[in-house]
Design a protein around this motif. Structure first.
Motif, short mmCIF file in Angstrom:
data_model
loop_
_atom_site.label_atom_id
_atom_site.label_comp_id
_atom_site.label_asym_id
_atom_site.label_seq_id
_atom_site.Cartn_x
_atom_site.Cartn_y
_atom_site.Cartn_z
N TYR A 124 -13.80 -31.11 -49.47
CA TYR A 124 -12.51 -30.85 -48.83
C TYR A 124 -12.62 -31.04 -47.33
CZ TYR A 124 -11.46 -28.97 -53.38
OH TYR A 124 -11.28 -28.85 -54.73
N ALA A 125 -11.66 -31.76 -46.77
CA ALA A 125 -11.56 -31.91 -45.33
C ALA A 125 -10.47 -30.98 -44.81
CB ALA A 125 -11.23 -33.36 -44.97
N ILE A 126 -10.61 -30.58 -43.56
CA ILE A 126 -9.60 -29.76 -42.88
C ILE A 126 -9.06 -30.62 -41.75
CG2 ILE A 126 -9.15 -27.58 -41.72
CD1 ILE A 126 -11.96 -26.69 -42.99
N GLY A 127 -7.82 -31.07 -41.91
CA GLY A 127 -7.22 -31.98 -40.94
C GLY A 127 -6.21 -31.28 -40.06
N GLY A 128 -5.69 -32.01 -39.10
CA GLY A 128 -4.62 -31.49 -38.26
C GLY A 128 -5.04 -30.41 -37.30
N LEU A 129 -6.33 -30.37 -36.92
CA LEU A 129 -6.80 -29.43 -35.91
C LEU A 129 -7.35 -30.21 -34.72
CD1 LEU A 129 -8.49 -26.66 -38.10
CD2 LEU A 129 -6.28 -26.56 -36.92
N SER A 130 -7.53 -29.50 -33.62
CA SER A 130 -7.91 -30.13 -32.34
C SER A 130 -6.88 -31.17 -31.94
CB SER A 130 -9.30 -30.77 -32.45
OG SER A 130 -9.81 -31.08 -31.16
N VAL A 131 -5.61 -30.84 -32.17
CA VAL A 131 -4.50 -31.75 -31.83
C VAL A 131 -3.49 -31.06 -30.93
CG1 VAL A 131 -4.73 -33.23 -33.86
CG2 VAL A 131 -3.34 -31.16 -34.01
N GLU A 171 -17.15 -22.40 -52.73
CA GLU A 171 -18.43 -22.25 -52.05
C GLU A 171 -19.38 -23.40 -52.35
OE1 GLU A 171 -19.66 -19.93 -50.01
OE2 GLU A 171 -17.92 -18.60 -49.93
N ASP A 172 -19.21 -24.06 -53.49
CA ASP A 172 -20.14 -25.10 -53.90
C ASP A 172 -19.65 -26.51 -53.57
OD1 ASP A 172 -18.05 -25.12 -55.68
OD2 ASP A 172 -19.30 -25.35 -57.46
N LYS A 173 -18.68 -26.62 -52.66
CA LYS A 173 -18.18 -27.93 -52.23
C LYS A 173 -18.28 -28.01 -50.70
CE LYS A 173 -16.58 -28.96 -56.43
NZ LYS A 173 -15.13 -29.11 -56.71
N PRO A 174 -18.62 -29.18 -50.16
CA PRO A 174 -18.72 -29.30 -48.70
C PRO A 174 -17.36 -29.24 -48.02
CG PRO A 174 -19.09 -31.43 -49.76
CD PRO A 174 -19.01 -30.41 -50.86
N ARG A 175 -17.34 -28.73 -46.78
CA ARG A 175 -16.13 -28.64 -45.95
C ARG A 175 -16.34 -29.51 -44.71
NH1 ARG A 175 -16.34 -22.80 -46.35
NH2 ARG A 175 -15.98 -22.19 -48.50
N TYR A 176 -15.36 -30.32 -44.42
CA TYR A 176 -15.45 -31.30 -43.33
C TYR A 176 -14.30 -31.06 -42.36
CZ TYR A 176 -14.27 -36.02 -41.46
OH TYR A 176 -13.91 -37.08 -40.67
N LEU A 177 -14.62 -30.70 -41.12
CA LEU A 177 -13.61 -30.47 -40.08
C LEU A 177 -13.43 -31.77 -39.32
CD1 LEU A 177 -11.71 -28.72 -38.46
CD2 LEU A 177 -13.69 -27.82 -37.20
N MET A 178 -12.25 -32.37 -39.45
CA MET A 178 -12.02 -33.73 -38.99
C MET A 178 -11.75 -33.79 -37.48
SD MET A 178 -9.57 -35.00 -42.14
CE MET A 178 -9.95 -36.75 -41.97
#
Length: 372
Positions: A212-219, A239-246
């Protein structure tokens, strides 16, 4: 190539911070990780060999730019993105959604997709969830992104509409995805509105993406608002999946993200700053054009072990900048990327040894001293 399919394992935790390993067909990605951005199949001013020397294990390329030039068909014909850019390690491609939606004056959005004009020549194009997946499959990255709509962070009505569209497009992306050697990530959206972020995270989790990615931040939102979103979705995403801060890549944002359960970061910042003569350090940024460095024999950062800092002085870097030599951008890019790679490596080691709380406290204490 490693035949092992995509997988993620958490190997250590401290609080919400976690160290793990992402397995991909082109090798492992130790997390937390920072990925330099190679928008047009190149990390600007840096060769693949130099990236390998820095210990980079993941790079990002951009679907929008490669779709327009040179075209996904050509890249596929020449053996895919890994061979095309001579990068044998893992690659992540974004969906092109952020770039398309940033073309606010030249694009039209509807429920089926987006019509836009190229920033290169003004030609008209149509991007749909299905085409975004088709292009990314031709490029052949290890991790690919669902097509989403990135809305202005404070516009509630826009975010509500965009979220419904993003969720429908996520389903269509899953249906269009055919390559079993690629991991397709869903993207959590919703602006600064926590109820929308909760709704988005829960819906995407129900679709069982491998990450899962987390989008729409640092904007444009505040740091407090960013942290609130990360803390919220950290409690929802598996908990068992990676998190990606875009698209997040300052040292402070990376450490704050790791504290809140983020595994993967990417940003153009280190190479963009390099092209504007700025060096990243734990103590803040240095403007290498400053005359104070004209006779300075010390490296950019005495604590840094990168090629630039091992071999060149601040005086030399400034000379290259003043003389408008291309090497300035290369040496500064090497240093800036190294600064972030060393940071995530130290954070990972601290999590593995159970000392991350002390590491983070010391890091923020240094930041506070630098701001005095």
């Amino acid at each position: 190539m490693n035949p092992k399919p995509f997988a993620f394992e958490v190997t250590a935790r401290q609080g919400r911070a976690r160290a793990g390993i992402i397995h991909t067909p082109h090798g492992i990605i130790p997390t937390p990780i920072f990925a330099p951005v190679g928008t047009q199949a190149t990390v600007k001013a840096v060769t693949p060999a130099q990236l390998e020397e820095l210990g980079v294990s993941l790079v990002l390329s951009n679907t929008y730019h490669l779709y327009l030039r040179p075209g996904a068909e050509l890249i596929a014909e020449l053996g895919g993105l890994h061979r095309f850019m001579h990068w044998p390690h893992p690659i992540l491609t974004d969906s092109g959604g952020f770039q398309v939606f940033s073309l606010s004056e030249t694009r039209q959005v509807d429920d089926d997709g987006v019509t836009f004009r190229s920033h290169i020549d003004g030609s008209r194009h149509r991007l749909t969830p299905e085409l975004a997946i088709e292009v990314q499959e031709k490029l052949g990255a290890d991790i690919i992104m669902a097509f989403d709509e990135c809305a202005p962070p404070y516009d509630r009505a826009y975010n509500e509409r965009a979220l419904e569209r993003t969720h429908r497009w996520a389903v269509r992306c899953l249906e269009a995805h055919t390559r079993t050697d690629q991991a397709l990530f869903g993207i959590v959206q919703g602006g600064v509105f926590l109820d929308l972020r909760e709704k988005s995270a829960q819906f995407l989790v129900s679709l069982d993406f491998p990450g899962y990615a987390i989008g729409g931040l640092s904007v444009g939102e505040t740091k407090g608002e960013m942290h609130a979103v990360l803390e919220l979705v950290d409690g929802i995403l598996p908990e068992d999946k990676p998190r990606y801060l875009m698209g997040v890549g300052t040292p402070q944002d990376i450490v704050n993200g790791i504290l809140r359960g983020v595994d993967v970061f990417d940003c153009v910042l280190p190479t963009r700053l390099a092209r504007h003569h700025a060096a990243m350090t734990r103590n803040g940024r240095l403007n290498m054009m400053n005359a104070v460095y004209a006779r300075d024999p010390s490296p950019i950062d005495p604590q840094c072990s990168c090629y630039t800092c091992r071999n060149f002085s601040r005086a030399y870097i400034r000379h290259l900048i003043v003389a408008r030599e291309m090497l300035a951008a290369t040496l500064l890019s090497i240093h800036n990327i190294s600064t972030l790679i060393q940071l995530v490596n130290e954070a990972r080691d601290a999590i593995l040894t159970g000392t991350f709380d002390q590491f983070a406290a010391a890091f923020f204490a240094l930041q506070n001293q630098s701001n005095v």
